[in-house]
Design a protein around this motif. Structure first.
Motif: not given
Length: 376
Positions: A359, A362-363, A368-369
């Motif tokens: 996860d 993917d982020q 997103d990260i």
């Protein structure tokens, strides 16, 4: 079959001698010795292969490759580069010659000897420590195509290849953070929930290696800010004894897991983990495979596709679309870096840990990260 033949400096000189006494005129002998001297002299600065094998004039390209200090057999950075040139030989019908150097001061003359020969369509320089030498040689030999891996040399005849090492390091750090906060055992290692400490061993304290540290620390703290990360820089990529000493100290101070970005020095980290019943994380290649005798303590490796960079550079020359002055950077989104679980014990890592790492990957790709490239 790879169109490459290794021969040592002495064998090179002996071959030159035999040929020189067989040619039928003094003039031809002088011409041969002049040519061979340009190549054979490279042995004085650590040339490991001074003649390419079969293929000759029929080859699509002739490539010279200069490895980082630590050399072939490190089971890590240089071996990954060699995988790339060997793949190019298999798939692109090229010949190549390899050089290994003892110290950074050998880089400039070794690079220079390839360029002076005029026989190489590309000279690939492996490792950031070659940048200064290449900056000089690229300007002195403007008609020579060059590539450098792990640094940027801003010259019109140099293609530069880099990586987002911090992204892959984040993933193995995140894994380490989750495992150090629980009781876990596999192979010859174990973690205990009451320590909450991990370690990082670097080769030299440079911006490049600090990217590994930064990503690793960010990954650890993404799970739990309170986890302690002990860091140490050995000052060498070829000192297993120092790596073992530093890792042993970290384990003695409560570290369950130590991640290294230190080339052949990392063998000492693995040895310390095995001796003390702890875990380690490899780098550049899947070190549970390349360092198989330590597979029972290697949880994972942060694989860095140096082989892809080398192959891409060679392919551009073969396809006649080499672009000097350009920079390419490989990260998670294009599989330039990745976290690979250990061949022997990776299957025992809990599925919730693996799912969380997937996860996070993917982020990062989605933005997103954001992973820092410098230690915080």
């Amino acid at each position: 079959m790879n169109k490459f033949r290794i021969r040592t400096t002495h064998l090179c000189e002996y071959t030159v001698f035999l040929y020189s006494i067989m040619v039928d005129t003094d003039e031809r002998r002088r011409q041969f010795l002049k040519l061979s001297g340009a190549l054979g002299a490279a042995g004085l600065t650590g040339l490991a292969g001074c003649s390419s094998g079969g293929g000759g004039d029929e080859a699509a390209a002739n490539i010279g490759i200069v490895y980082a200090t630590g050399g072939i057999g490190d089971g890590s950075f240089n071996d990954q580069a060699q995988t790339g040139i060997q793949r190019a030989a298999d798939e692109l019908d090229i010949t190549y010659e390899e050089s290994q150097t003892e110290t950074n001061s050998d880089f400039q003359p070794t690079q220079r000897q390839y360029a002076q020969s005029g026989d190489f369509d590309l000279v690939a320089c492996i490792g950031y420590a070659q940048a200064d030498a290449l900056s000089t040689n690229a300007t002195e030999f403007p008609d020579q195509n060059w590539a450098i891996v792990d640094s940027v040399v801003d010259e019109s005849n140099v293609a530069s290849y880099g990586f987002r090492e911090h992204e892959g390091s984040f993933l193995v750090g995140y894994m380490a953070g989750m495992l150090t906060t629980r009781d876990f055992s596999a192979g010859a290692g174990n973690t205990t929930a009451d320590t909450n400490t991990v370690g990082f061993v670097g080769g030299t304290e440079t911006p490049l290696i600090q990217k590994f540290q930064a990503g690793f620390e960010a990954g650890v703290h993404h799970h739990d800010d309170s986890i302690e990360v002990i860091t140490s820089y050995v000052g060498s990529f070829n000192d297993p004894a120092a790596g073992q000493e530093q890792a042993r100290s970290m384990y003695n101070n409560g570290a369950d897991i130590v991640y290294h970005a230190s080339g052949a020095t990392g063998v000492g980290v693995f040895r310390a983990a095995q001796d003390m019943g702890k875990f380690a994380i490899g780098v550049d290649k899947d070190q549970s495979v390349t360092q198989e005798s330590f597979a029972n303590v290697i949880l994972a490796s942060m694989v860095k596709r140096v082989d892809t960079a080398v192959y891409t550079a060679v392919e551009s020359v073969v396809n006649d679309n080499f672009q000097g002055g350009e920079q390419a950077t490989f990260g998670l989104s294009d599989n330039g870096v990745e976290a690979v679980y250990g061949d022997q014990i990776g299957g025992q890592i809990p599925e919730d840990v693996k799912s969380s790492v997937a996860d996070a990957r993917d982020q990062i790709i989605a933005g997103d990260i954001t992973v820092p490239s410098e230690p915080q």
